[in-house]
Write a protein that holds these residues in place. Structure first.
Motif, short mmCIF file in Angstrom:
data_model
loop_
_atom_site.label_atom_id
_atom_site.label_comp_id
_atom_site.label_asym_id
_atom_site.label_seq_id
_atom_site.Cartn_x
_atom_site.Cartn_y
_atom_site.Cartn_z
N GLU A 177 0.86 -1.14 -0.12
CA GLU A 177 -0.02 0.02 0.10
C GLU A 177 0.85 1.12 -0.02
OE1 GLU A 177 -3.32 -0.22 -0.06
OE2 GLU A 177 -3.24 -2.74 0.47
N GLU A 222 1.40 4.03 11.60
CA GLU A 222 0.74 5.38 11.45
C GLU A 222 1.80 6.36 12.28
OE1 GLU A 222 -1.85 5.80 9.49
OE2 GLU A 222 -2.75 3.86 9.23
N ARG A 228 -8.69 7.07 15.21
CA ARG A 228 -9.30 6.23 14.52
C ARG A 228 -8.31 5.36 13.66
NH1 ARG A 228 -12.75 9.81 10.90
NH2 ARG A 228 -13.63 10.27 12.94
N HIS A 229 -6.80 5.41 14.18
CA HIS A 229 -5.67 4.53 13.75
C HIS A 229 -5.23 3.80 14.74
CE1 HIS A 229 -6.07 8.01 10.42
NE2 HIS A 229 -5.81 6.98 9.63
N LEU A 230 -4.92 2.43 14.43
CA LEU A 230 -4.04 1.54 15.37
C LEU A 230 -2.84 1.22 14.49
CD1 LEU A 230 -7.26 -0.48 16.23
CD2 LEU A 230 -5.86 0.72 17.97
N GLU A 361 -14.01 6.86 7.59
CA GLU A 361 -14.00 5.62 6.44
C GLU A 361 -13.85 4.41 7.11
OE1 GLU A 361 -10.42 6.32 4.03
OE2 GLU A 361 -10.33 4.01 3.84
N LEU A 362 -14.53 3.69 6.64
CA LEU A 362 -14.80 2.19 6.66
C LEU A 362 -14.12 1.26 5.96
CD1 LEU A 362 -18.47 1.85 7.95
CD2 LEU A 362 -16.56 2.59 9.57
N SER A 364 -12.30 0.64 1.70
CA SER A 364 -11.94 1.12 0.53
C SER A 364 -11.89 -0.01 -0.61
CB SER A 364 -10.53 1.77 0.38
OG SER A 364 -10.46 2.99 1.04
N LEU A 408 -12.17 -4.08 4.78
CA LEU A 408 -12.91 -3.22 5.70
C LEU A 408 -12.42 -3.40 7.10
CD1 LEU A 408 -15.90 -2.28 6.68
CD2 LEU A 408 -16.70 -4.61 6.69
N GLY A 409 -12.23 -2.23 7.59
CA GLY A 409 -11.74 -2.12 8.99
C GLY A 409 -12.67 -2.62 10.05
N ARG A 412 -13.02 -0.04 13.00
CA ARG A 412 -13.65 1.01 12.45
C ARG A 412 -15.35 0.77 12.61
NH1 ARG A 412 -10.36 4.63 8.86
NH2 ARG A 412 -8.37 4.73 10.05
N ILE A 423 -10.95 4.44 18.88
CA ILE A 423 -10.85 2.95 18.48
C ILE A 423 -10.02 1.96 19.21
CG2 ILE A 423 -8.43 3.63 17.05
CD1 ILE A 423 -9.43 2.12 14.73
P1 ATP Z 1 -7.09 6.46 6.24
O1 ATP Z 1 -7.30 7.25 5.11
O2 ATP Z 1 -8.39 6.19 7.23
O3 ATP Z 1 -6.01 6.29 7.23
P2 ATP Z 1 -6.61 4.21 4.36
O4 ATP Z 1 -7.43 4.77 3.39
O5 ATP Z 1 -5.21 4.54 4.68
O6 ATP Z 1 -7.25 4.77 5.67
P3 ATP Z 1 -6.95 1.52 3.48
O7 ATP Z 1 -5.60 1.31 2.89
O8 ATP Z 1 -7.93 1.94 2.67
O9 ATP Z 1 -6.75 2.73 4.48
O10 ATP Z 1 -7.39 0.22 4.35
C1 ATP Z 1 -8.68 -0.11 4.38
C2 ATP Z 1 -9.51 -0.12 5.70
O11 ATP Z 1 -8.64 -0.42 6.79
C3 ATP Z 1 -9.77 1.49 5.83
O12 ATP Z 1 -10.78 1.90 5.38
C4 ATP Z 1 -9.83 1.36 7.47
O13 ATP Z 1 -11.21 0.77 7.85
C5 ATP Z 1 -9.00 0.20 7.74
N1 ATP Z 1 -7.51 0.71 8.24
C6 ATP Z 1 -6.56 1.12 7.53
N2 ATP Z 1 -5.73 1.70 8.34
C7 ATP Z 1 -5.95 1.51 9.73
C8 ATP Z 1 -5.34 1.77 10.93
N3 ATP Z 1 -3.97 2.38 10.84
N4 ATP Z 1 -6.33 1.58 11.87
C9 ATP Z 1 -7.47 1.02 11.99
N5 ATP Z 1 -8.06 0.70 10.78
C10 ATP Z 1 -7.21 1.11 9.59
#
Ligand code: ATP
Ligand code: MG
Length: 438
Positions: A177, A222, A228-230, A361-362, A364, A408-409, A412, A423
Motif C-alpha cells: 500500500e 501510522e 481512528r488509527h491503530l 472511512e470504513l 476502500s 473493511l476495517g 472502524r 478506536i
Molecule cells: P485512512 O485514510 O483512514 O488512514 P486508508 O485509506 O489508509 O485509511 P486503506 O488502505 O484504504 O486505509 O485500508 C482499508 C481499511 O482498513 C480502511 O478503510 C480502514 O477501515 C482500515 N484501516 C486502515 N488503516 C487503519 C489503521 N491504521 N487503523 C485502523 N483501521 C485501519
C-alpha cells in the motif's frame, strides 16, 4: 471456609438464577465486582461471564466460621459460593443468594484503579495499563461481545455468498500500500516487513479460488496520534473474480445490512447497556461520486481542489442528512489510489469506492488491474521498484481473471456500530505509536 481440596463445580450461571429458582441450593463461581456494607450486612455482587448475582452476608445468616475469611475479601477476588436462592424484590434481579459456605479461589490483594461500574472508566492509559481488568467492565463486555457477533456474522454472510476463507502471510518482502507506513523486521539475514494488507495475495488467490476472504491483522506504522488509527488493526478483506467495483460494493452493503440485523437480533441486552438503538438503514446506500462531493465541498466554502484527498475534518463540515450514516464515495482520482486500482477509460478517475459512516472511512474497494503491462505502467508512475514485485507480476502471465474487492476495517466498523469514539476501545490490546504493551 471449606478446606477440602475437592474442586467445586458451578451448578448455575447467574443468568439462570431467577425467582423460579427460589429456595434452591446452588453453587456459583465468579469474581466480585462490588462490595457494599450496610450496618451488619455486606452485599457482594458476584459476576460470571453472563451476568451477576447479589450475595448477602448478614450476621447470623451464615456460619460464624466464615467470618475471618469474609473480612479479607476485596473487589475482583475470585470466589465460589454455595448457598440458597431467596427472592428479594429490592435485589437487582429480584433474587439474592444466602451463602452457607464459600471458597476464595484467588484473592485480590490490591485495590484496583479500574471503576467497574463506570461507562467511561478512568483515564484510558490507566485502563490500558491494566487492560485485562478493564475488560471486566460491562461497557467493554458489551463491545467485545458485539465484536464477536460481527466476526461470526461476517463469516456466515460470506460463506452464504460463496466465498472461501483464506490466510495469507503476515511477513512479507515488499510493500502493498505504499512504503511509508511499513514496519521493518529482521528475517534471518534479510530485511522483511509486517504486512499492511493481504492485497496482493488475495488478488492472486482469485486465480485458484475465485472468491476469497480473510479476516486478519494489518500493520501500519501510522505516524500520527488519532482516535481512528491503530498500528495493528483487523481487516476484513474480500476479493472476487469476474466482477467489478459496483458488484463488490453491493456485496459490501448487503454485508453491512446483514451484520446490522444480526446485532439487533443477537445482542439486544448489550445494545441496551450501551444505550444504542441501531438506526434503520436506507438501502441501497447513497453513492456520491468524488467529483460531485468536491463540488459540494467547494459550494460550502471549503478550500479543496479536484485531486486532493478528502479529509475527515472537511467531511465533518458538510451538512447533508444523507451523509450521517453509511454512504459511498466513488470514482476517486487515479493519482490518490494505490497502483493496483483500475483507471476508468478517462484515465484520471478510477473504478474505486470508499464506504463511509459519517466522516469515518470504513472501507476502500476497487476493480483491480488484471493486465500485466497496465499494472507495470501504473507501478512506474507511482515510482515503485518493478523488480521488487516480480513475485506478484509473474502470475499475471497465466490468465489473471478480472477481479475486484475491498478491505473493511473491523475496529472502524465497531466504532460505527457501538458509538465508540476511541478506536482503542474496539480492540483488546491496542497498539499505537506510544504503546507496545500490554
Ligand atoms: P485512512 O485514510 O483512514 O488512514 P486508508 O485509506 O489508509 O485509511 P486503506 O488502505 O484504504 O486505509 O485500508 C482499508 C481499511 O482498513 C480502511 O478503510 C480502514 O477501515 C482500515 N484501516 C486502515 N488503516 C487503519 C489503521 N491504521 N487503523 C485502523 N483501521 C485501519
Ligand atoms: Mg482507504
Amino acid at each position: 471456609m471449606n478446606n477440602s481440596n475437592q474442586t467445586w463445580k458451578r451448578t448455575h450461571y447467574s443468568k439462570i438464577i431467577d425467582t423460579t429458582t427460589n429456595g434452591r441450593e446452588v453453587t456459583i463461581i465468579g469474581w466480585i465486582s462490588s462490595i457494599r456494607e450496610h450496618s451488619n450486612i455486606k452485599f457482594l455482587t458476584v459476576n460470571d461471564r453472563f451476568g451477576s448475582i447479589q450475595v448477602i452476608l448478614k450476621k447470623g445468616e451464615y456460619p460464624e466460621s466464615l467470618e475471618s475469611e469474609i473480612s479479607k475479601i476485596k473487589d475482583h477476588t475470585a470466589i465460589a459460593i454455595k448457598g440458597k436462592v431467596r427472592t428479594e424484590p429490592k435485589a437487582p434481579n429480584g433474587i439474592e443468594l444466602i451463602p452457607n459456605d464459600f471458597r476464595i479461589l484467588s484473592l485480590a490483594n490490591k485495590n484496583s484503579p479500574i471503576v467497574i461500574q463506570s461507562r467511561k472508566g478512568v483515564g484510558i492509559d490507566t485502563r490500558l495499563d491494566l487492560r485485562a481488568v478493564d475488560l471486566r467492565r460491562p461497557y467493554l463486555q458489551s463491545i467485545f461481545n458485539i465484536r464477536y457477533t460481527v466476526l461470526n456474522s461476517c463469516r456466515e454472510f460470506l460463506r452464504q455468498e460463496g466465498f472461501i476463507e483464506v490466510n495469507t502471510p503476515k511477513i512479507i518482502a515488499t510493500a502493498t500500500e505504499g512504503g511509508a507506513t511499513l514496519f521493518p523486521i529482521f528475517y534471518y539475514d534479510r530485511e522483511a516487513f509486517l504486512t499492511q494488507s493481504p492485497q496482493l495475495y488475495k488478488e492472486q488467490l482469485t486465480m485458484a479460488f475465485e472468491n476469497v476472504f480473510e479476516i486478519g491483522p494489518i500493520f501500519r506504522a501510522e505516524p500520527s496520534r488519532t482516535n481512528r488509527h491503530l498500528s495493528e488493526a483487523t481487516s476484513i478483506d474480500v476479493e472476487k473474480a469476474y466482477v467489478d467495483y459496483n458488484d463488490v460494493s453491493e456485496i459490501l452493503e448487503r454485508m453491512i445490512l446483514f451484520l446490522w440485523n444480526e446485532i439487533k437480533d443477537k445482542n439486544k441486552s448489550h445494545l441496551e447497556y450501551l444505550k444504542i438503538q441501531l438506526p434503520d438503514l436506507s438501502f441501497p446506500f447513497k453513492r456520491y461520486t468524488y467529483s460531485d462531493l468536491i463540488e459540494k465541498l467547494q459550494r460550502s466554502g471549503q478550500s479543496i481542489e479536484w485531486g486532493d484527498d478528502i479529509s475527515q475534518q472537511k467531511l465533518s463540515k458538510v451538512d447533508d442528512k444523507d451523509m450521517k450514516l453509511f454512504y459511498f464515495i466513488t470514482d476517486w482520482p487515479t493519482s490518490i489510489k494505490p497502483f493496483y486500482v483500475r483507471p476508468k477509460p478517462t484515465g484520471t478517475e478510477c473504478e474505486s469506492f470508499d464506504l463511509m459512516y459519517g466522516d469515518l472511512e470504513l472501507s476502500s474497494g476497487s476493480t483491480r488491474i488484471h493486465d500485466k503491462d497496465e499494472l507495470i505502467e501504473r507501478m512506474k508512475k507511482q515510482g515503485l521498484n518493478i523488480d521488487a514485485f516480480d513475485f506478484h507480476l509473474k502470475v499475471f502471465d497465466y490468465g489473471m481473471p478480472p477481479h475486484a474487492g475491498f478491505g473493511l476495517g473491523l475496529e472502524r466498523l465497531m466504532m460505527s456500530m457501538c458509538g465508540v469514539d476511541n478506536i482503542r476501545d474496539a480492540v483488546l490490546f491496542p497498539r499505537d505509536i506510544d504503546r507496545l504493551s500490554p
